[in-house]
Design an enzyme around this catalytic site. Structure first.
Site, short mmCIF file in Angstrom:
data_model
loop_
_atom_site.label_atom_id
_atom_site.label_comp_id
_atom_site.label_asym_id
_atom_site.label_seq_id
_atom_site.Cartn_x
_atom_site.Cartn_y
_atom_site.Cartn_z
N ASP A 8 -8.60 -5.33 -5.58
CA ASP A 8 -8.36 -4.11 -4.80
C ASP A 8 -8.63 -2.87 -5.65
OD1 ASP A 8 -7.38 -2.22 -2.95
OD2 ASP A 8 -5.34 -2.41 -3.73
N HIS A 66 -6.56 -5.92 -1.48
CA HIS A 66 -5.41 -5.10 -1.13
C HIS A 66 -4.39 -5.89 -0.31
CE1 HIS A 66 -3.76 -1.06 -0.66
NE2 HIS A 66 -3.69 -1.20 0.64
N SER A 83 0.83 -1.21 0.00
CA SER A 83 0.00 0.00 0.00
C SER A 83 0.87 1.27 0.00
CB SER A 83 -0.93 -0.07 1.22
OG SER A 83 -1.90 0.92 1.17
#
Ligand SMILES: *[C@@H]1O[C@H](CO)[C@@H](O)[C@H](O)[C@H]1NC(C)=O
Ligand SMILES: *[C@@H]1O[C@H](CO)[C@@H](O)[C@H](O)[C@H]1NC(C)=O
Ligand SMILES: *[C@@H]1O[C@H](CO)[C@@H](O)[C@H](O)[C@H]1NC(C)=O
Length: 542
Positions: free
Chosen positions: A437, A503, A227
């Site tokens: 994601d 994610h 991320s």
């Protein structure tokens, strides 16, 4: 608190057989005298505000007592303002050696880390530094929800053994950075709000850790991030690489005791690294990706989002050119609100659009497990075992840190530009992305890596997607594009699309994710289908 090492040195010989005092033995009276048993052992008794801190030496190592907790204190000749303050916990996976505690920086910054040895052959297994993103989110999300040796369970009352932990293949350090993230804290109003500053602190941490544990300094080292870690990882890798270069030139007079860090690769999962390219991909992923958020690519929402792309990119371009908060804050705000906003408004979980996000049930981060992590990390017993001051309040994500980075426009900066130099120096780069994601979608990730200007650019552009077939089950777990290594290695610049993962890839696809990183770390091709060979070897074996 400043440590006077010289005052402690004479104690070395005298106290070689002393054990660590228990907390009640160490209770000091107002004058700082110690119960007679420890009188000869107590090194310095220093005032630290109203508290008293005791230090002593045992077996050549320095110890300190704080908040009723005993730590080993590690200093380093090259870092007058840094110390490691550590303990050896045995929870989560008691079968493996662990170290946890803090990097203390100049009295006011304290970064928490938790290290686990590999389950097998830790002397040979590579060393991985794992970072979550946010900015402001604790790396214990990775530890307890994704790839660590145990996973959060029972509403946060307990943890359970995780069979597909990355510690199956690697020694792993989980680090909470920058300050005020997770168990990390700052005294007073100190804060860190830019990625480059945070990266210097991480390098100092690595130097102290590897000096204290030289056996891990010999291992190949990899930085793995997720991320917003897509911003951190290139910056940290770049700092490590440049310090290594400086070290090679100036050793040993210039920097006494610094170690070369064997940085072999950077691995980024569902990261944000090149926002100019990645932000523009949001309508493509949301309207035409593997898991679209909007059913009809010609829907008004999709058409409207596409009209926002040119302005977003114009602002991002200014941010890239001027690299200042005056250009980067507007870019970040505009692109987030105009492109991510419509996705958020659907009520889907942006981290996995196959799911909906019920904030009343699952919390602001859309996963109930992240609330369980807060419960477990705030248990007094957990804090005590890990060497954490009981008064620290643990949050999975600190929104103040998040805001502080946003107000610098940090999240709009170009971190991809740091990578060509690294890959051209032989540091391998893996970009992988779960395709469900929408926060850092797979299309944008593939695009920026494809556009990365390096000597692997041309070769990468020519690659086509190859199936990634897991070794254990022989299943297609995703698609691979790799440049470098001529198919004999995992590649120097490699992109992997992970099927049916959000994610947090190791949460959704634990077995496949372990397959991916194990093969990446060993630098063997991801595209090989081992079943292809089974039963077909002409040679019967020894
Ligand atoms: C947590 O789980 C372990 C292993 O299953 C068990 O031995 C232990 O008693 C549990 N602890 C609590 C507080 O429930
Ligand atoms: C590619 O990576 C390998 C390690 O697998 C490294 O030895 C090699 O130097 C890299 N290639 C280039 C051209 O940098
Ligand atoms: C892997 O190889 C086996 C044996 O040749 C074959 O049956 C299987 O379909 C292959 N898997 C993939 C995903 O190509």
């Amino acid at each position: 608190m400043k440590v006077s090492t010289t005052a402690l040195l004479p104690l070395l010989a005298a106290t070689a057989v002393l054990a660590v005092p228990t907390s009640d033995q160490i209770l000091l009276n107002e004058l700082g005298t110690v119960t007679n048993e420890w009188q000869h052992a107590a090194g310095d008794i220093l005032r630290e505000g109203e508290r008293r801190v005791m230090k002593w030496i045992d077996g050549g190592r320095e110890f300190v007592q704080q908040h009723g907790l005993t730590y080993e204190l590690v200093s380093h000749p090259a870092f007058s303002e840094h110390h490691l303050r550590m303990t050896e916990p045995s929870l989560c996976d008691p079968a493996v050696k662990q170290v946890s505690g803090y990097l203390d920086i100049a009295d006011d910054k304290h970064l928490f880390f938790w290290f686990f040895e590999a389950r097998h052959n830790p002397e040979e297994a590579p060393l991985v530094l794992w970072l979550n993103g946010g900015p402001g989110c604790s790396s214990t999300t990775g530890l307890l929800f994704e790839l660590g040796p145990c996973r959060i369970a029972e509403d946060g009352k307990n943890v359970t053994y995780h069979p597909h932990s990355w510690t199956e293949s690697a020694n792993v350090i989980f680090l909470d950075q920058p300050v005020n993230v997770g168990y990390s804290y700052a005294d007073g109003s100190t804060s860190v709000n830019t990625t480059p500053v945070a990266a210097e602190d991480v390098w100092a941490f690595l130097e102290l850790f590897l000096t204290r544990f030289p056996k891990y300094a010999k291992l190949p080292f990899h930085i793995a991030a997720e991320s917003y870690g897509g911003m951190y990882a290139p910056s940290i890798a770049s700092v490590v690489h440049h310090k290594n270069l400086g070290l090679a030139k100036n050793m040993p007079e210039f920097a006494p005791g610094l170690v070369h860090i064997n940085l072999e690769s950077v691995m980024i999962g569902n990261g944000i690294t090149d926002p100019y390219v990645q932000m523009a991909s949001v309508p493509d992923a949301a309207c035409e990706g593997e898991f679209p958020v909007f059913d009809d690519p010609q829907s008004p929402q999709c058409q409207s989002m596409r009209t926002k792309v040119p302005t977003c990119q114009r602002l991002m371009k200014s941010c890239y050119t001027f690299d200042s908060k005056f250009t980067c804050v507007p870019a970040l705000l505009y692109c987030n609100s105009q492109l991510m906003g419509p996705v958020m408004q659907t009520g889907k979980n942006v981290y996995d659009v196959r799911r909906s996000c019920d904030r009343s049930k699952d919390g602001d981060l859309c996963y109930k497990e992240l609330q369980w992590i807060e419960t477990w990390m705030n248990l007094p017993a957990t804090k005590r075992a890990l060497g954490v001051n009981p008064s620290i309040d643990f949050q999975s994500c600190n929104m103040e840190v998040n805001q502080a980075f946003a107000m610098q426009g940090d999240g709009a900066r170009n971190r991809a530009k740091l990578l060509p130099e690294l890959v051209e120096s032989g540091i391998r780069l893996l970009i992988y992305a779960g395709d469900a994601d929408m926060a850092c979608n797979y299309i944008g990730n593939e695009r920026w890596i494809e556009q990365l200007e390096s000597k692997f650019h041309e070769e990468f552009a020519k690659t086509s997607k190859q199936p990634w077939v897991t070794l254990d089950k022989g299943e297609v777990a995703g698609w691979v594009r790799a440049a470098g290594g001529d198919g004999f290695t995992a590649g120097n610049v490699t992109y992997v699309q992970v099927h049916a993962a959000g994610h947090m890839v190791p949460f959704d696809q634990p077995e496949a994710s372990l397959d991916l990183i194990s093969r990446w770390l060993a630098d063997v091709p991801l595209t090989l289908n081992v079943s292809d060979f089974a039963g077909r070897t002409p040679f019967g074996g020894w």
